[in-house]
Each structure stands twice: as structure tokens, then as C-alpha cells.
Design an enzyme around this catalytic site. Structure first.
Site, PDB file in Angstrom:
ATOM      1  N   SER A 146       2.242   6.415   0.076  1.00  0.00           N
ATOM      2  CA  SER A 146       2.766   5.641   1.211  1.00  0.00           C
ATOM      3  C   SER A 146       3.829   6.487   1.903  1.00  0.00           C
ATOM      4  O   SER A 146       4.397   7.401   1.285  1.00  0.00           O
ATOM      5  CB  SER A 146       3.411   4.358   0.680  1.00  0.00           C
ATOM      6  OG  SER A 146       4.281   3.796   1.641  1.00  0.00           O
ATOM      7  N   TYR A 159       8.448  -0.282  -5.725  1.00  0.00           N
ATOM      8  CA  TYR A 159       7.334   0.262  -4.930  1.00  0.00           C
ATOM      9  C   TYR A 159       7.669   1.677  -4.446  1.00  0.00           C
ATOM     10  O   TYR A 159       6.895   2.621  -4.666  1.00  0.00           O
ATOM     11  CB  TYR A 159       7.059  -0.661  -3.736  1.00  0.00           C
ATOM     12  CG  TYR A 159       5.904  -0.227  -2.858  1.00  0.00           C
ATOM     13  CD1 TYR A 159       4.584  -0.406  -3.270  1.00  0.00           C
ATOM     14  CD2 TYR A 159       6.120   0.341  -1.596  1.00  0.00           C
ATOM     15  CE1 TYR A 159       3.516  -0.026  -2.458  1.00  0.00           C
ATOM     16  CE2 TYR A 159       5.064   0.723  -0.780  1.00  0.00           C
ATOM     17  CZ  TYR A 159       3.765   0.533  -1.214  1.00  0.00           C
ATOM     18  OH  TYR A 159       2.699   0.910  -0.416  1.00  0.00           O
TER      19      TYR A 159
END
Ligand code: NAD
Length: 275
Positions: A146, A159
Site C-alpha cells: 500500500s 496496517y
């Protein structure tokens, strides 16, 4: 023996993983694609679509990538069925919006175990198999990370930490496995229209705020990520390992430094500070 490849894509029942599976299957480069998800019915829908619309074979292997035994079984069952693995895409991922002080150890483990430990175990097991194949074309692992392996994200500590970990895990594996002709790379998406970003479909204010961070001025499509994964998995990318390909419409270009005439710079930094 067919020179076509066998690929395993974790979390490929929907979103980016499904787009990657369909793109591989339509490319005619693959003899088989393994669809993995936690729910059989969802995985089987993608399997059916591949089997009905392409010449590629496909099978569903259910498994939770946060469980070591499931990751081991995913790779073992793939090899039992298709005799080899050429490409592993570690795509399955979860996230949760929680302030740091409310993040329990269980939240931390839940996210880290899907987003970081799962890719580690699946890669370890796939590499054991790839090494035995001794294929001149080598093997390939692609980790879907990401932009948050680069950009910090408040309320998403586990995350962002997982995605940061994927960055170093990928580089380290790439260096360790280069001599075995196994390439390891990252595709790092920005804001992509999938169920993970459901709120961007329903909350206009959130969409507006997000678009301000994207110089290209729109949300990305899963297909735009899949096309880069397809390239990286192909022989066209034979000299690429340990790299990150960011697919983010410019989100990581520090958009706040872009040309923006809405601020009066004279007000913030007076031209003559003696006045
Ligand atoms: P999604 O929620 O649409 O799909 C996630 C997939 O992973 C589903 O198939 C789900 O069943 C599967 N999955 C979740 N937990 C699993 C587990 N424990 N075991 C096996 N499968 C599991 O999400 P997406 O947007 O397609 O995200 C795919 C990847 O892309 C993730 O790693 C995510 O972090 C990354 N990503 C997405 C975006 C975005 O904007 N959508 C941005 C950056 C990174």
C-alpha cells in the site's frame, strides 16, 4: 510439459485479487490459477468465471492466511493438483480504523497476521516448491502492499506497520533468492475502488477529501493495479527484483507541494519581515 505458468493469488474472491486472477487467466500465459479466500462460495464464483470464459484452468482453495497451517495447505494442495507454482501473489489484506489508544493487542495480531505473517508463510512455502522446480524461467512473488508502506496513516498503526514490514521483507527475500532466479517485488496501490474502500462510494465528503490527495484527480480501478501485477509476473519484468511499483495517481508525490493558488504566501511568509 506445458510452458504455461501456475499462479496462486491469496484473497482473490473479490477486489484487486479477483482482477489479478482474471487478468492472468485472460493473458494466455497461465495454465492454472488458484483462487484463495476464506469463503468457498465467493472463491467458486471467480473459479467459474475463469473456467467459463478463458482457456485457463482454475480451482478454489479455501484458507485463512493468518493461519500457518492454512498457508502450508494452500501451497501443498496447489502442488498436488497442478504439480508446480510459478507465481505467488500475496494479496489478501484487512484494515481497521482505530485510534492507537483503543487498539487492543488482539487488533494488532489480527491485522499483522493477515497482512504480514500470511505473506511470510505463503512465500516461505512457495519458495520451497519453486526451488525444487529448478526452472530457468525462475519463480516470482508479488506482494500487494500500500502507499502506507511509505505514508504514515493515523488510526491505522497495525496496517501501516504491516505494509512497512512488507517493504523490508520483500527486499530481503529478493536479495536472498536472486541466485535462485526467484524475483520478489511489491505493488503498492493508493485509493482503489474496492469493498475495502466502500465509504468512498457512499460518503461524498470523504471522497472529496481523498481526491485532494490524488494529483490525477480520481480513484483508481482494480484493473489498473492488476495490469502492473501482470507485467511484473511476466518475462517482460525478468530483470526487476526488490522493487516497489506505486499505483496511486501521484498520491506519494507530496500533493500539498503542488501548484495551489488558494493560499496567500505573502500572508504566511511576509516579503519584508522588518515591517
Ligand atoms: P477487498 O476487501 O476488496 O478484498 C480482500 C480480499 O482478501 C477478499 O477476497 C477477502 O476475502 C480476502 N481476505 C481477507 N482476509 C483474508 C484472510 N485472512 N485469508 C484469506 N483471504 C482473506 O480488498 P482490496 O481492496 O481488493 O485489497 C487487496 C489488497 O490491496 C490488500 O492487501 C490491501 O491492503 C491492498 N490495498 C488496497 C487498497 C485499496 O484502495 N483498495 C489500497 C492499498 C492497498
Amino acid at each position: 510439459m506445458s510452458s504455461k505458468k501456475v499462479a496462486v493469488i491469496t484473497g482473490s474472491s473479490k477486489g484487486i485479487g479477483k482482477a489479478i486472477a482474471l487478468t492472468f487467466a485472460r493473458s494466455k500465459e497461465y495454465s492454472a490459477i488458484v483462487i484463495n479466500a476464506r469463503k468457498l462460495e465467493e472463491a467458486e464464483q471467480v473459479v467459474e468465471e475463469i473456467n467459463n470464459t478463458t482457456e485457463c484452468d482454475s480451482a478454489a482453495i479455501v484458507g485463512d492466511v493468518s493461519q500457518e497451517t492454512d498457508c502450508i495447505r494452500l501451497i501443498e494442495e496447489t502442488v498436488t493438483r497442478y504439480r508446480r507454482i510459478d507465481v505467488l501473489v500475496n494479496n489478501a489484506g484487512i484494515q481497521k480504523d482505530i485510534p492507537l489508544t483503543e487498539t487492543t493487542l488482539q487488533d494488532w495480531y489480527n491485522i499483522i497476521s493477515v497482512d504480514l505473517t500470511g505473506p511470510f508463510v505463503c512465500s516461505r512455502e512457495a519458495v520451497k516448491q519453486m526451488k525444487t522446480q529448478n526452472d530457468p524461467a525462475g519463480g516470482c512473488i508479488i506482494n500487494i502492499s500500500s502507499v502506507h508502506q511509505i505514508i504514515p496513516k493515523p488510526h491505522y498503526v497495525p496496517y501501516a506497520t504491516s505494509k512497512g514490514g512488507i517493504d523490508m521483507m520483500t527486499k530481503t527475500m529478493a536479495l536472498e533468492l536472486a541466485a535462485d532466479k526467484i524475483r520478489v517485488n511489491i505493488v503498492a496501490p493508493g485509493a482503489i475502488d474496492t469493498d475495502m474502500n466502500m465509504s468512498l462510494r457512499t460518503d461524498t465528503l470523504e471522497l472529496e477529501e481523498t481526491l485532494k490527495k490524488i494529483p490525477i484527480g480520481r480513484i483508481g480501478k482494480a484493473q489498473e493495479v492488476a495490469d502492473v501485477v501482470d507485467f511484473l509476473a511476466s518475462s517482460k519484468a525478468s530483470y526487476i527484483t526488490g522493487s516497489t511499483f506505486v499505483i496511486d495517481g501521484g498520491m506519494t508525490l507530496y500533493p500539498s507541494f503542488g501548484l495551489d493558488h488558494s493560499h496567500d504566501s505573502n500572508h504566511i511568509f511576509p516579503k519584508d519581515s522588518s515591517k
